[in-house]
Design a protein around this motif. Structure first.
Motif, PDB file in Angstrom:
ATOM      1  N   GLY A  29       0.796  -1.215   0.000  1.00 14.55           N
ATOM      2  CA  GLY A  29       0.000   0.000   0.000  1.00 14.55           C
ATOM      3  C   GLY A  29       0.831   1.268   0.000  1.00 14.55           C
ATOM      4  N   SER A  82       3.047   2.176  -7.762  1.00 16.08           N
ATOM      5  CA  SER A  82       2.828   2.675  -9.113  1.00 16.08           C
ATOM      6  C   SER A  82       4.145   2.769  -9.884  1.00 16.08           C
ATOM      7  N   LEU A 117      -4.232   4.907  -8.953  1.00 14.40           N
ATOM      8  CA  LEU A 117      -4.976   3.686  -9.266  1.00 14.40           C
ATOM      9  C   LEU A 117      -4.181   2.450  -8.862  1.00 14.40           C
ATOM     10  N   GLU A 165       3.372   6.929   1.298  1.00 16.16           N
ATOM     11  CA  GLU A 165       1.953   6.585   1.309  1.00 16.16           C
ATOM     12  C   GLU A 165       1.321   6.930  -0.031  1.00 16.16           C
ATOM     13  N   ASN A 166       0.191   6.321  -0.290  1.00 19.45           N
ATOM     14  CA  ASN A 166      -0.558   6.588  -1.516  1.00 19.45           C
ATOM     15  C   ASN A 166      -1.439   7.823  -1.322  1.00 19.45           C
ATOM     16  N   SER A 167      -0.826   8.949  -1.036  1.00 17.14           N
ATOM     17  CA  SER A 167      -1.567  10.178  -0.754  1.00 17.14           C
ATOM     18  C   SER A 167      -2.264  10.744  -1.986  1.00 17.14           C
ATOM     19  N   THR A 168      -1.828  10.361  -3.167  1.00 18.99           N
ATOM     20  CA  THR A 168      -2.451  10.864  -4.401  1.00 18.99           C
ATOM     21  C   THR A 168      -3.592   9.967  -4.860  1.00 18.99           C
ATOM     22  N   ASN A 169      -3.843   8.890  -4.130  1.00 16.81           N
ATOM     23  CA  ASN A 169      -4.877   7.915  -4.503  1.00 16.81           C
ATOM     24  C   ASN A 169      -4.668   7.386  -5.919  1.00 16.81           C
ATOM     25  N   CYS A 184      -0.911   0.942  -6.603  1.00 12.76           N
ATOM     26  CA  CYS A 184       0.002   1.231  -5.499  1.00 12.76           C
ATOM     27  C   CYS A 184       0.646  -0.080  -5.071  1.00 12.76           C
ATOM     28  N   HIS A 223       4.098   3.511  -2.211  1.00 15.51           N
ATOM     29  CA  HIS A 223       4.839   3.645  -3.458  1.00 15.51           C
ATOM     30  C   HIS A 223       6.330   3.483  -3.182  1.00 15.51           C
TER      31      HIS A 223
END
Length: 184
Positions: free
Chosen positions: A68, A96, A92, A86-90, A94, A70
């Protein structure tokens, strides 16, 4: 889609003492660990899941963990290593491919980046940014891709300098490594 077989083929062709390789493979965590272990048994390189701040050295191949976060590459005091965010940019995906590639922009002239078969367009924007930063960029061709989604998106964006059949990508990477080592 098709990435497992494609990666195994390309990695088999790489020189065992080549520069470190960092890979994003879209795959659930348990399968990713098994995949890394299988590759480590079959190939000469040291293959494992990337760890935060682990120094990267010749002959190592690291797969971005499916946790979960990057994976980014950094270079501090001449030593390459991975960092996670963290996947703060959401995003698609992860981890990426785009995030990994974008993290390498500052080191563009020292990077060889490759995009292989797969669904969607993850990696196209990052590969384009790397090419603009001086990286050598390769993409798998339509004929040998199981799904020509990710390589097509990168090709159409102008991110791929050289599009090749799968069985020629490993040799092209080895050649690019030699050219980089011999540049003035």
């Amino acid at each position: 889609t098709g990435g497992v077989a494609a990666l195994e083929r390309v990695l088999y062709d790489l020189h065992a003492d080549g520069p470190p390789v960092v890979i994003v493979q879209h795959m659930p965590g348990a399968f990713l660990v098994s995949f890394a272990q299988m590759l480590n048994r079959r190939l000469e390189q040291d293959i494992a899941i990337a760890r935060e701040r682990e120094p990267l050295s010749r002959g190592q191949i690291r797969l971005a963990p499916a946790l979960g976060a990057h994976t980014h590459i950094c270079k501090d005091a001449g030593i390459w290593h991975c960092r996670f965010s963290e996947n703060s940019t959401n995003a698609l995906h992860c981890p990426s491919v785009d995030m990994l590639f974008h993290s390498a922009k500052a080191y563009g002239s020292d990077v060889i980046a490759v995009i292989l078969t797969g669904l969607g367009r993850d990696g196209a924007d990052g590969l384009h940014a790397l090419r603009c930063a001086g990286a050598q960029t390769l993409g798998q061709d339509a004929e040998t891709s199981v799904v020509y989604g990710m390589p097509r998106a990168a090709w159409e964006k102008g991110a791929v300098q050289q599009q090749l059949p799968l069985d020629r990508i490993g040799d092209a990477i080895n050649k690019a490594v030699t050219q980089h080592a011999n540049r003035p």
